[in-house]
Write an enzyme that holds these catalytic residues in place. Structure first.
Site, PDB file in Angstrom:
ATOM      1  N   HIS A  55       0.808  -1.212   0.000  1.00 55.42           N
ATOM      2  CA  HIS A  55       0.000   0.000   0.000  1.00 55.42           C
ATOM      3  C   HIS A  55       0.844   1.266   0.000  1.00 55.42           C
ATOM      4  O   HIS A  55       0.362   2.327  -0.419  1.00 55.42           O
ATOM      5  CB  HIS A  55      -0.953   0.013   1.198  1.00 55.42           C
ATOM      6  CG  HIS A  55      -2.194  -0.782   0.985  1.00 55.42           C
ATOM      7  ND1 HIS A  55      -2.247  -2.151   1.142  1.00 55.42           N
ATOM      8  CD2 HIS A  55      -3.445  -0.417   0.613  1.00 55.42           C
ATOM      9  CE1 HIS A  55      -3.481  -2.579   0.883  1.00 55.42           C
ATOM     10  NE2 HIS A  55      -4.224  -1.549   0.553  1.00 55.42           N
ATOM     11  N   GLY A  56       2.067   1.197   0.479  1.00 54.59           N
ATOM     12  CA  GLY A  56       2.880   2.399   0.474  1.00 54.59           C
ATOM     13  C   GLY A  56       4.217   2.194   1.154  1.00 54.59           C
ATOM     14  O   GLY A  56       4.362   1.337   2.029  1.00 54.59           O
TER      15      GLY A  56
END
Length: 509
Positions: free
Chosen positions: A327-328
């Site tokens: 996700h990041g």
């Protein structure tokens, strides 16, 4: 990594120029399905490079490499594993360079005292098109793909409704739909359903998600410099929880609606996750195609649940940690993934010790929904906070480390009772002098109204996507004047609210 400008679904350029032009070209080529496929491929490439044509070179290079690797696997079965390993390595190396280089070297530099940081912009949608192509090559190695048409493969990767933020589509769900003729009746129905679904999603994004984003941005911006109260910390978590819910739900509706306008059906990706009565159920409802990808291409290859409970729980933790990192590139995303991994392992252990009844009672399910929702809100904090320090501060306030804080505006109204409450551990040192999240009762009222929609309303799958009409009751989509009016109202509300279009949350992944 800085954000890349893109043609959002919520901009006038998309709604008034790009989409009408692509629909018109698709309709004019209706008797030439092959040309329709080429047209959609070219339109999708234009969409991706609209504001940054340099990105197209990376996308095309990735497509050519992975298609070549897939064809090599199909031609040389004896070397399939080696070719697959090479393809996965190259894909992950590219993803690691663009997405994780800054994060990795920033942390190394903090420990070692030197800086190898580079200003590497994150290419739009690189996680989505990389994972989708890895799955394609892996399926070729397993002998479940025989597609050799580069045009269809290219559209499978780049199809603009799902390119930026999903759903993560399996080749077998999409490629067979390309190049098929549809009757005029089917085309009209697809356009009507698609437009209505798109309008609902657009309203969710512009009317709900962007409004909650405005409040949440203010709150998280202030939270680092003040001591948040109990109510405000939970309020911030709730506001972001609703923002990302309507943001991702809205994007999913728009993606499915746009695809349906062109006669393509994408898989369901969002099924009322806040109605989940356990964390296990939550992950069967939230970003369903990502959960499916992690299960099929990571969890099961690691051994799944076939090697005992201890190995199963370890596999879950590994998968969720990687899901967080997917996700990041930030410790907040890692913390979010780790927390969900811990909650999933605890959920599975509890089920093993105390098996749930086949049909839980209504009160048990309501209790499960409430507890799951609060746990999910706790987990959203590191996802949004931006730093572990702010995460710890907000978690402390949410868990009563600083007592029960009340908005400052209540103190004068309470009179002498305010001093008595302070002796009990309550305080009036809220983050905002104007009440909860700086918007007095408006934010609280909006949150309560949104929760009623989330918990009591039917989801769009029940209304539109192939479910029986009775699933959505009287609200289920039908080709009638009422739905035409509702679609028009949704579009009007969304267009009126499109003053400063905001990025979708999942665009950064």
């Amino acid at each position: 990594a800085g954000k890349i400008a893109v043609m959002l679904f919520t901009t006038s350029a998309f709604l008034l120029i790009f989409l009408p032009a692509v629909l018109a070209g698709h309709w004019l080529l209706r008797v030439q399905p092959r040309l329709q496929t080429v047209w959609l491929l070219l339109a999708s490439i234009v969409f991706y490079g609209w504001n940054n044509p340099q990105l197209v070179a990376l996308l095309l290079t990735s497509m050519l490499f992975n298609f070549g690797a897939a064809q090599a696997v199909l031609r040389h079965r004896h070397a399939g594993r080696w070719i697959l390993g090479m393809a996965v390595t190259v894909n992950l190396a590219a993803l690691g360079y663009f997405k994780y280089w800054n994060f990795f070297w920033a942390n190394v530099g903090t420990v070692a005292g030197f800086d190898l940081h580079r200003d590497i912009a994150l290419p739009l949608a690189i996680s989505f098109f990389t994972f989708q192509q890895i799955a394609y090559v892996a399926d070729c190695a397993r002998g479940v793909v025989v597609e050799r048409d580069f045009i269809k493969y290219g559209l499978f990767v780049t199809f603009f409704p799902h390119l930026i933020a999903g759903p993560l589509v399996h080749h077998a769900e999409m490629i067979p739909q390309f190049g098929k003729r549809r009757s005029p009746t089917r085309q009209r129905q697809d356009l009507s359903v698609g437009l209505s679904l798109f309008a609902v999603g657009l309203a969710k994004k512009v009317v709900f998600a962007d409004w909650f984003a405005m409040i949440g941005d203010t709150g998280f911006g202030h939270a680092g410099s003040v001591v948040p109260s109990f109510a405000e910390a939970w309020g911030l978590a709730l506001v972001f929880g609703l923002q990302i819910y309507f943001d991702f739900s809205g994007y999913t509706d728009m993606a499915l609606g746009l695809a349906r306008m062109f006669g393509i059906r994408l898989p369901e990706n969002f099924a009322s996750p806040y109605k989940a009565a356990s964390i296990i159920e939550f992950w069967r409802r939230w970003h369903m195609t990502l959960s499916r990808f992690l299960r099929d291409y990571l969890y099961i290859p690691l051994g799944g649940n076939a090697k005992g409970m201890a190995r199963r729980l370890l596999n879950l933790m590994v998968v969720m940690l990687l899901a967080g990192l997917w996700h990041g590139a930030g410790w907040g995303f890692v913390a979010w993934g780790a927390l969900h991994g811990l909650m999933l392992t605890a959920n599975h252990l509890l089920r093993a010790l105390v098996p749930p009844p086949p049909t839980p009672s209504a009160w048990r399910r309501r209790l499960g929904i409430s507890v799951t929702f609060l746990l999910v809100l706790l987990a959203w904090v590191p996802f949004r906070a931006g730093s572990l320090a702010l995460t710890v501060k907000l978690w402390g306030a949410m868990l009563l480390a600083g007592g029960i804080g009340l908005p400052l505006t209540l103190r004068p109204a309470l009179g002498p009772a305010a001093s008595w409450l302070e002796t009990l551990g309550m305080n009036f040192n809220g983050m905002f002098p104007n009440g909860l999240l700086g918007h007095s009762g408006h934010a609280l009222g909006a949150c309560l109204a949104a929760l009623l929609v989330v918990w009591l309303g039917p989801n769009t799958a029940a209304l539109f996507v192939g479910r029986r009409a009775s699933a959505g009751g009287i609200l289920a989509w039908r080709p009638n004047g009422a739905w035409a009016t509702a679609t028009g109202l949704c579009l009007a509300l969304a267009v009126l609210g499109m003053r400063q279009p905001k990025y979708f949350v999942y665009f950064q992944f």
